[in-house]
Design a protein around this motif. Structure first.
Motif, PDB file in Angstrom:
ATOM      1  N   ILE A  26     -16.725  -9.328  -0.519  1.00  0.00           N
ATOM      2  CA  ILE A  26     -15.287  -9.614  -1.218  1.00  0.00           C
ATOM      3  C   ILE A  26     -14.335  -8.844  -0.538  1.00  0.00           C
ATOM      4  CG2 ILE A  26     -14.106  -9.304  -3.234  1.00  0.00           C
ATOM      5  CD1 ILE A  26     -16.678  -9.429  -4.888  1.00  0.00           C
ATOM      6  N   TYR A  27     -14.531  -7.583  -0.179  1.00  0.00           N
ATOM      7  CA  TYR A  27     -13.396  -6.888   0.592  1.00  0.00           C
ATOM      8  C   TYR A  27     -13.310  -6.531   2.007  1.00  0.00           C
ATOM      9  CZ  TYR A  27     -12.468  -5.890  -4.412  1.00  0.00           C
ATOM     10  OH  TYR A  27     -12.155  -6.122  -5.915  1.00  0.00           O
ATOM     11  N   GLY A  28     -14.571  -7.175   2.486  1.00  0.00           N
ATOM     12  CA  GLY A  28     -14.771  -6.986   3.756  1.00  0.00           C
ATOM     13  C   GLY A  28     -15.837  -5.732   4.133  1.00  0.00           C
ATOM     14  N   CYS A  29     -15.830  -5.399   5.528  1.00  0.00           N
ATOM     15  CA  CYS A  29     -16.677  -4.382   5.933  1.00  0.00           C
ATOM     16  C   CYS A  29     -16.450  -2.929   5.348  1.00  0.00           C
ATOM     17  CB  CYS A  29     -17.012  -4.578   7.479  1.00  0.00           C
ATOM     18  SG  CYS A  29     -15.295  -3.773   8.170  1.00  0.00           S
ATOM     19  N   CYS A  30     -15.152  -2.746   5.293  1.00  0.00           N
ATOM     20  CA  CYS A  30     -14.559  -1.432   4.705  1.00  0.00           C
ATOM     21  C   CYS A  30     -14.772  -1.270   3.342  1.00  0.00           C
ATOM     22  CB  CYS A  30     -13.092  -1.531   4.895  1.00  0.00           C
ATOM     23  SG  CYS A  30     -12.663  -1.849   6.570  1.00  0.00           S
ATOM     24  N   GLY A  31     -15.139  -2.303   2.556  1.00  0.00           N
ATOM     25  CA  GLY A  31     -15.675  -2.134   1.290  1.00  0.00           C
ATOM     26  C   GLY A  31     -14.710  -1.460   0.048  1.00  0.00           C
ATOM     27  N   GLY A  32     -13.367  -1.239   0.710  1.00  0.00           N
ATOM     28  CA  GLY A  32     -12.228  -0.709  -0.141  1.00  0.00           C
ATOM     29  C   GLY A  32     -11.575  -1.845  -0.643  1.00  0.00           C
ATOM     30  N   ARG A  33     -10.821  -1.602  -1.987  1.00  0.00           N
ATOM     31  CA  ARG A  33      -9.820  -2.469  -2.407  1.00  0.00           C
ATOM     32  C   ARG A  33      -8.483  -2.384  -2.095  1.00  0.00           C
ATOM     33  NH1 ARG A  33     -12.549  -4.110  -7.593  1.00  0.00           N
ATOM     34  NH2 ARG A  33     -14.172  -2.528  -7.879  1.00  0.00           N
ATOM     35  N   ASP A  34      -8.372  -1.275  -1.195  1.00  0.00           N
ATOM     36  CA  ASP A  34      -6.924  -1.314  -0.499  1.00  0.00           C
ATOM     37  C   ASP A  34      -7.053  -2.375   0.766  1.00  0.00           C
ATOM     38  OD1 ASP A  34      -6.396   0.849  -2.054  1.00  0.00           O
ATOM     39  OD2 ASP A  34      -7.154   2.214  -0.760  1.00  0.00           O
ATOM     40  N   VAL A  35      -5.917  -3.192   0.698  1.00  0.00           N
ATOM     41  CA  VAL A  35      -5.757  -4.173   1.831  1.00  0.00           C
ATOM     42  C   VAL A  35      -4.785  -3.681   2.659  1.00  0.00           C
ATOM     43  CG1 VAL A  35      -4.983  -6.448   2.196  1.00  0.00           C
ATOM     44  CG2 VAL A  35      -6.336  -5.983   0.170  1.00  0.00           C
ATOM     45  N   GLU A  36      -5.227  -3.540   4.043  1.00  0.00           N
ATOM     46  CA  GLU A  36      -4.198  -3.093   5.037  1.00  0.00           C
ATOM     47  C   GLU A  36      -2.946  -3.905   5.071  1.00  0.00           C
ATOM     48  OE1 GLU A  36      -4.295  -0.565   7.159  1.00  0.00           O
ATOM     49  OE2 GLU A  36      -5.922   0.342   5.903  1.00  0.00           O
ATOM     50  N   LYS A  37      -1.902  -3.348   5.128  1.00  0.00           N
ATOM     51  CA  LYS A  37      -0.717  -4.054   5.423  1.00  0.00           C
ATOM     52  C   LYS A  37      -0.240  -4.412   7.009  1.00  0.00           C
ATOM     53  CE  LYS A  37       0.801  -3.359   0.573  1.00  0.00           C
ATOM     54  NZ  LYS A  37       1.750  -2.992  -0.176  1.00  0.00           N
ATOM     55  N   ARG A  38       0.118  -5.296   7.196  1.00  0.00           N
ATOM     56  CA  ARG A  38       0.555  -5.559   8.930  1.00  0.00           C
ATOM     57  C   ARG A  38       1.914  -5.146   8.705  1.00  0.00           C
ATOM     58  NH1 ARG A  38      -1.052 -10.972  10.186  1.00  0.00           N
ATOM     59  NH2 ARG A  38      -2.730 -10.020  11.166  1.00  0.00           N
ATOM     60  N   LYS A  39       1.899  -4.430   9.899  1.00  0.00           N
ATOM     61  CA  LYS A  39       3.347  -3.793  10.436  1.00  0.00           C
ATOM     62  C   LYS A  39       4.189  -4.891  11.284  1.00  0.00           C
ATOM     63  CE  LYS A  39       2.023   1.128   9.525  1.00  0.00           C
ATOM     64  NZ  LYS A  39       1.560   2.082  10.061  1.00  0.00           N
ATOM     65  N   LYS A  40       5.063  -5.339  11.041  1.00  0.00           N
ATOM     66  CA  LYS A  40       5.893  -6.465  12.066  1.00  0.00           C
ATOM     67  C   LYS A  40       6.476  -5.910  12.961  1.00  0.00           C
ATOM     68  CE  LYS A  40       5.169 -10.044   8.822  1.00  0.00           C
ATOM     69  NZ  LYS A  40       4.511 -11.343   9.148  1.00  0.00           N
ATOM     70  N   VAL A  41       6.387  -6.509  14.211  1.00  0.00           N
ATOM     71  CA  VAL A  41       7.002  -6.224  15.254  1.00  0.00           C
ATOM     72  C   VAL A  41       8.439  -6.902  15.288  1.00  0.00           C
ATOM     73  CG1 VAL A  41       6.946  -6.111  17.796  1.00  0.00           C
ATOM     74  CG2 VAL A  41       4.994  -5.615  16.883  1.00  0.00           C
ATOM     75  N   ALA A  42       9.373  -6.151  15.621  1.00  0.00           N
ATOM     76  CA  ALA A  42      10.726  -6.530  15.483  1.00  0.00           C
ATOM     77  C   ALA A  42      11.048  -7.697  16.588  1.00  0.00           C
ATOM     78  CB  ALA A  42      11.760  -5.524  15.511  1.00  0.00           C
ATOM     79  N   ASP A  43      10.623  -7.453  17.825  1.00  0.00           N
ATOM     80  CA  ASP A  43      10.892  -8.412  18.928  1.00  0.00           C
ATOM     81  C   ASP A  43       9.476  -9.169  19.256  1.00  0.00           C
ATOM     82  OD1 ASP A  43      11.569  -9.641  21.251  1.00  0.00           O
ATOM     83  OD2 ASP A  43      12.036  -7.744  22.295  1.00  0.00           O
ATOM     84  N   GLN A  44       9.630 -10.357  18.932  1.00  0.00           N
ATOM     85  CA  GLN A  44       8.538 -11.115  19.111  1.00  0.00           C
ATOM     86  C   GLN A  44       8.683 -12.310  20.082  1.00  0.00           C
ATOM     87  OE1 GLN A  44       6.594 -12.603  15.338  1.00  0.00           O
ATOM     88  NE2 GLN A  44       5.881 -10.281  14.983  1.00  0.00           N
ATOM     89  N   ASP A  45       9.338 -11.954  20.937  1.00  0.00           N
ATOM     90  CA  ASP A  45       9.803 -12.902  22.374  1.00  0.00           C
ATOM     91  C   ASP A  45       9.009 -12.696  23.211  1.00  0.00           C
ATOM     92  OD1 ASP A  45      10.734 -14.473  24.136  1.00  0.00           O
ATOM     93  OD2 ASP A  45      13.021 -13.998  23.934  1.00  0.00           O
ATOM     94  N   PRO A  46       7.960 -13.467  23.754  1.00  0.00           N
ATOM     95  CA  PRO A  46       7.050 -13.183  24.952  1.00  0.00           C
ATOM     96  C   PRO A  46       7.762 -12.853  26.042  1.00  0.00           C
ATOM     97  CG  PRO A  46       6.230 -15.162  23.495  1.00  0.00           C
ATOM     98  CD  PRO A  46       7.788 -14.669  23.154  1.00  0.00           C
ATOM     99  N   SER A  47       8.782 -13.504  26.517  1.00  0.00           N
ATOM    100  CA  SER A  47       9.537 -13.395  27.505  1.00  0.00           C
ATOM    101  C   SER A  47       9.966 -11.808  27.693  1.00  0.00           C
ATOM    102  CB  SER A  47      10.747 -14.402  27.673  1.00  0.00           C
ATOM    103  OG  SER A  47      11.733 -13.901  26.681  1.00  0.00           O
ATOM    104  N   HIS A  48      10.022 -11.226  26.575  1.00  0.00           N
ATOM    105  CA  HIS A  48      10.553  -9.764  26.756  1.00  0.00           C
ATOM    106  C   HIS A  48       9.449  -8.794  27.088  1.00  0.00           C
ATOM    107  CE1 HIS A  48      14.057 -10.834  23.688  1.00  0.00           C
ATOM    108  NE2 HIS A  48      14.247 -11.201  25.093  1.00  0.00           N
ATOM    109  N   TYR A  49       8.334  -9.360  27.197  1.00  0.00           N
ATOM    110  CA  TYR A  49       7.157  -8.428  27.341  1.00  0.00           C
ATOM    111  C   TYR A  49       6.566  -8.836  28.915  1.00  0.00           C
ATOM    112  CZ  TYR A  49       7.488  -7.225  22.611  1.00  0.00           C
ATOM    113  OH  TYR A  49       7.925  -6.880  21.253  1.00  0.00           O
ATOM    114  N   PRO A  50       6.793  -8.250  30.057  1.00  0.00           N
ATOM    115  CA  PRO A  50       6.438  -8.924  31.223  1.00  0.00           C
ATOM    116  C   PRO A  50       4.942  -8.443  31.703  1.00  0.00           C
ATOM    117  CG  PRO A  50       7.861  -7.001  31.434  1.00  0.00           C
ATOM    118  CD  PRO A  50       7.957  -7.211  30.040  1.00  0.00           C
TER     119      PRO A  50
END
Length: 122
Positions: A26-50
């Protein structure tokens, strides 16, 4: 009497094993009830990442693992990471080239092992 105690112990072991397996399903390999929250990256323009690297990561098996690795890498300034759980690989885009040691540290900080690092811009 001794046989009854042994059978009772075996039944209890089986009950705990089934409960643990169900929790992991049910909860994945971690077995915990806490679901990790994704930290968003502000700049998601691939051209800014050479710069780009692929990092083979061992030990991941569920979405919480994936999010932990992504979050740990994304905490590094100028990094945008995405993990492919099936390939057990992180694609790391960087605004400036970051050392392999720093990338390894970020993955290991999340609790996983680096299998290899391949640079895509070479």
């Amino acid at each position: 009497m001794a046989n009854g105690i042994i059978i009772l112990i075996l039944i209890l072991i089986c009950i705990f094993a089934v409960k643990g397996a169900a929790r992991r399903m049910i909860y994945g390999c971690c077995g915990g009830r806490d679901v990790e929250k994704r930290k968003k990256v502000a700049d998601q323009d691939p051209s800014h990442y050479p710069y780009c690297a692929k990092i083979g990561v061992d030990g991941m098996s569920c979405k919480n693992c994936r999010i932990r690795v992504e979050n740990s890498l994304n905490e590094t300034e100028g990094v945008w990471a995405a993990v492919n759980l099936k390939k057990k690989e992180a694609t790391v885009r960087m605004k400036s080239r970051i050392s392999e040691q720093e990338l390894r540290r970020a993955v290991e900080k999340a609790g996983y092992d680096v299998r290899n690092i391949t640079w895509q811009d070479d």
